[in-house]
Design a protein around this motif. Structure first.
Motif, PDB file in Angstrom:
ATOM      1  N   MET A  86       0.843  -1.202   0.000  1.00  0.00           N
ATOM      2  CA  MET A  86       0.000   0.000   0.000  1.00  0.00           C
ATOM      3  C   MET A  86       0.878   1.252   0.000  1.00  0.00           C
ATOM      4  N   LEU A  87       0.583   2.221  -0.855  1.00  0.00           N
ATOM      5  CA  LEU A  87       1.359   3.436  -0.921  1.00  0.00           C
ATOM      6  C   LEU A  87       1.060   4.330   0.275  1.00  0.00           C
ATOM      7  N   GLU A  88       2.121   4.947   0.817  1.00  0.00           N
ATOM      8  CA  GLU A  88       1.963   5.847   1.940  1.00  0.00           C
ATOM      9  C   GLU A  88       2.425   7.247   1.530  1.00  0.00           C
ATOM     10  N   PHE A  89       1.753   8.253   2.089  1.00  0.00           N
ATOM     11  CA  PHE A  89       2.091   9.629   1.778  1.00  0.00           C
ATOM     12  C   PHE A  89       2.429  10.342   3.079  1.00  0.00           C
ATOM     13  N   ASP A  90       3.617  10.911   3.109  1.00  0.00           N
ATOM     14  CA  ASP A  90       4.116  11.565   4.322  1.00  0.00           C
ATOM     15  C   ASP A  90       3.752  13.042   4.314  1.00  0.00           C
ATOM     16  N   LEU A 147      -1.160  18.036 -13.217  1.00  0.00           N
ATOM     17  CA  LEU A 147      -1.667  17.715 -14.555  1.00  0.00           C
ATOM     18  C   LEU A 147      -2.790  16.684 -14.550  1.00  0.00           C
ATOM     19  N   PRO A 148      -2.641  15.509 -13.901  1.00  0.00           N
ATOM     20  CA  PRO A 148      -3.758  14.553 -13.916  1.00  0.00           C
ATOM     21  C   PRO A 148      -5.025  15.090 -13.255  1.00  0.00           C
ATOM     22  N   MET A 149      -4.863  15.965 -12.255  1.00  0.00           N
ATOM     23  CA  MET A 149      -6.040  16.585 -11.651  1.00  0.00           C
ATOM     24  C   MET A 149      -6.766  17.450 -12.676  1.00  0.00           C
ATOM     25  N   LEU A 150      -5.994  18.201 -13.450  1.00  0.00           N
ATOM     26  CA  LEU A 150      -6.594  19.024 -14.495  1.00  0.00           C
ATOM     27  C   LEU A 150      -7.251  18.166 -15.567  1.00  0.00           C
ATOM     28  N   MET A 151      -6.634  17.044 -15.907  1.00  0.00           N
ATOM     29  CA  MET A 151      -7.190  16.154 -16.930  1.00  0.00           C
ATOM     30  C   MET A 151      -8.549  15.602 -16.499  1.00  0.00           C
ATOM     31  N   MET A 152      -8.651  15.219 -15.225  1.00  0.00           N
ATOM     32  CA  MET A 152      -9.934  14.720 -14.726  1.00  0.00           C
ATOM     33  C   MET A 152     -10.989  15.823 -14.783  1.00  0.00           C
ATOM     34  N   LEU A 205       4.723  13.240 -21.885  1.00  0.00           N
ATOM     35  CA  LEU A 205       5.957  14.006 -21.713  1.00  0.00           C
ATOM     36  C   LEU A 205       6.365  14.061 -20.249  1.00  0.00           C
ATOM     37  N   HIS A 206       5.374  14.201 -19.376  1.00  0.00           N
ATOM     38  CA  HIS A 206       5.665  14.207 -17.941  1.00  0.00           C
ATOM     39  C   HIS A 206       6.140  12.832 -17.467  1.00  0.00           C
ATOM     40  N   ILE A 207       5.631  11.784 -18.070  1.00  0.00           N
ATOM     41  CA  ILE A 207       6.021  10.436 -17.654  1.00  0.00           C
ATOM     42  C   ILE A 207       7.421  10.075 -18.143  1.00  0.00           C
ATOM     43  N   PHE A 208       7.668  10.269 -19.443  1.00  0.00           N
ATOM     44  CA  PHE A 208       8.883   9.736 -20.052  1.00  0.00           C
ATOM     45  C   PHE A 208      10.037  10.738 -20.151  1.00  0.00           C
ATOM     46  N   VAL A 209       9.745  12.031 -20.160  1.00  0.00           N
ATOM     47  CA  VAL A 209      10.817  13.024 -20.311  1.00  0.00           C
ATOM     48  C   VAL A 209      11.149  13.662 -18.958  1.00  0.00           C
ATOM     49  N   TRP A 210      10.177  14.311 -18.340  1.00  0.00           N
ATOM     50  CA  TRP A 210      10.430  14.948 -17.054  1.00  0.00           C
ATOM     51  C   TRP A 210      10.360  13.959 -15.890  1.00  0.00           C
ATOM     52  N   LYS A 211       9.678  12.830 -16.099  1.00  0.00           N
ATOM     53  CA  LYS A 211       9.534  11.808 -15.056  1.00  0.00           C
ATOM     54  C   LYS A 211       8.925  12.389 -13.768  1.00  0.00           C
ATOM     55  N   THR A 212       7.905  13.200 -13.945  1.00  0.00           N
ATOM     56  CA  THR A 212       7.212  13.805 -12.808  1.00  0.00           C
ATOM     57  C   THR A 212       5.894  13.099 -12.480  1.00  0.00           C
ATOM     58  N   ILE A 213       5.524  12.106 -13.290  1.00  0.00           N
ATOM     59  CA  ILE A 213       4.305  11.335 -13.040  1.00  0.00           C
ATOM     60  C   ILE A 213       4.676   9.866 -12.883  1.00  0.00           C
ATOM     61  N   SER A 214       4.176   9.266 -11.827  1.00  0.00           N
ATOM     62  CA  SER A 214       4.419   7.846 -11.547  1.00  0.00           C
ATOM     63  C   SER A 214       3.144   7.250 -10.969  1.00  0.00           C
ATOM     64  N   TRP A 215       3.176   5.944 -10.704  1.00  0.00           N
ATOM     65  CA  TRP A 215       2.013   5.325 -10.070  1.00  0.00           C
ATOM     66  C   TRP A 215       1.743   5.952  -8.707  1.00  0.00           C
ATOM     67  N   HIS A 216       2.815   6.344  -8.041  1.00  0.00           N
ATOM     68  CA  HIS A 216       2.676   6.972  -6.728  1.00  0.00           C
ATOM     69  C   HIS A 216       1.920   8.293  -6.832  1.00  0.00           C
ATOM     70  N   ASP A 231      -3.344  11.621  -7.029  1.00  0.00           N
ATOM     71  CA  ASP A 231      -4.310  12.356  -7.849  1.00  0.00           C
ATOM     72  C   ASP A 231      -5.701  11.732  -7.759  1.00  0.00           C
ATOM     73  N   LEU A 232      -5.765  10.418  -7.764  1.00  0.00           N
ATOM     74  CA  LEU A 232      -7.063   9.745  -7.655  1.00  0.00           C
ATOM     75  C   LEU A 232      -7.727  10.038  -6.312  1.00  0.00           C
ATOM     76  N   LEU A 233      -6.908  10.194  -5.268  1.00  0.00           N
ATOM     77  CA  LEU A 233      -7.468  10.543  -3.962  1.00  0.00           C
ATOM     78  C   LEU A 233      -8.100  11.934  -3.985  1.00  0.00           C
ATOM     79  N   MET A 234      -7.663  12.759  -4.922  1.00  0.00           N
ATOM     80  CA  MET A 234      -8.200  14.115  -5.041  1.00  0.00           C
ATOM     81  C   MET A 234      -9.481  14.167  -5.867  1.00  0.00           C
ATOM     82  N   LEU A 235      -9.855  13.064  -6.514  1.00  0.00           N
ATOM     83  CA  LEU A 235     -11.026  13.060  -7.399  1.00  0.00           C
ATOM     84  C   LEU A 235     -12.316  13.475  -6.694  1.00  0.00           C
ATOM     85  N   PRO A 236     -12.598  12.976  -5.472  1.00  0.00           N
ATOM     86  CA  PRO A 236     -13.823  13.461  -4.805  1.00  0.00           C
ATOM     87  C   PRO A 236     -13.814  14.969  -4.591  1.00  0.00           C
TER      88      PRO A 236
END
Length: 248
Positions: free
Chosen positions: A1-5, A53-58, A189-200, A205-210
């Motif tokens: 399970m992923l944890e966020f500090d 970015l993913p928050m904006l996409m949603m 581009l964020h995933i493969f070039v800047w590497k700022t998006i990951s599963w983590h 971002d999904l937790l922010m959907l509500p």
């Protein structure tokens, strides 16, 4: 399970950011300007763009689902190619500057966008810009750069559409499609070039959907009740203060 500090305050700020993103897509666009510096302070300049970015996409999906029929595609075709040029320039800049300079660039762009908002308000109905290629190109490149560096292209794009005298629904529908296309194009581009998006980060971002959904609902209600003058003044002041914190 992923944890966020995160501290309790940071979780509250993240939830508020999610709500503001939702509100920004349903008629309160200036609110999203508050999110950019807030996330940059929490995560750092470059990393924050991959969180937002993913928050904006949603939120873009919500916006397009409501306003997709009102888009004026002739203006999109003029703007999009130049926006991708701006994205390419920003992609290179993001690779050669450190995080301190990255946050400074975001802050400068935020101040620029605030200036554009204030200038637009002062000009009111006066239109100084013709429907020409040079205007579409300059706004497209600047908007593409701003959206890649800090997700702050909203005021720039608004200046262009207002100069074209689009009615309200066409304004919202054209903007909804523009940002849906641009934001989904930036995702790899964020995933493969800047590497700022990951599963983590995507999990966060999904937790922010509500919060995004609640923000979209509240945005519709607030538009009916809040004074536009009071709202814009508060957003500009708070946004300017937040951007100033990035420079400290």
């Amino acid at each position: 399970m992923l944890e966020f500090d995160f501290s309790v305050i940071q979780w509250i700020l993240l939830a508020v950011c999610g709500m503001f993103v939702g509100m920004s897509k349903v008629g309160i666009p200036g609110v999203s300007m508050l999110v950019v510096p807030t996330l940059a302070i929490i995560f750092g300049g470059k990393a924050s763009t991959g969180i937002l970015l993913p928050m904006l996409m949603m939120a873009d999906i919500f916006a397009v689902s409501y306003y997709h029929r009102h888009a004026e595609w002739k203006y999109l075709w003029k703007l999009l190619p130049w926006a991708f040029v701006g994205i390419g320039i920003a992609l290179w800049v993001g690779e050669v500057v450190n995080d301190i300079w990255f946050k400074n660039i975001i802050a400068i762009l935020v101040f620029l966008c605030i200036g554009l908002m204030l200038w637009k308000d002062r000009r009111k109905g006066n239109n100084l810009f013709p429907d020409t290629l040079w205007f579409a190109a300059s706004m497209g490149v600047l908007g593409g750069f701003a959206t890649m560096i800090g997700n702050v292209a909203g005021p720039i794009f608004a200046i262009y559409l207002l100069a074209m005298h689009l009615p309200k629904n066409s304004f919202i529908g054209t903007g909804a499609w523009f940002f849906l296309i641009v934001n989904f194009s930036k995702f790899p581009l964020h995933i493969f070039v800047w590497k700022t998006i990951s599963w983590h980060t995507l999990t966060l971002d999904l937790l922010m959907l509500p919060g995004i959904a609640i923000g979209a609902f509240l945005g519709v209600q607030l538009v009916k009740r809040i004074s536009e003058g009071l709202y814009r003044t508060a957003v500009i002041i708070i946004t300017a203060l937040s951007a100033f914190l990035l420079l400290i």
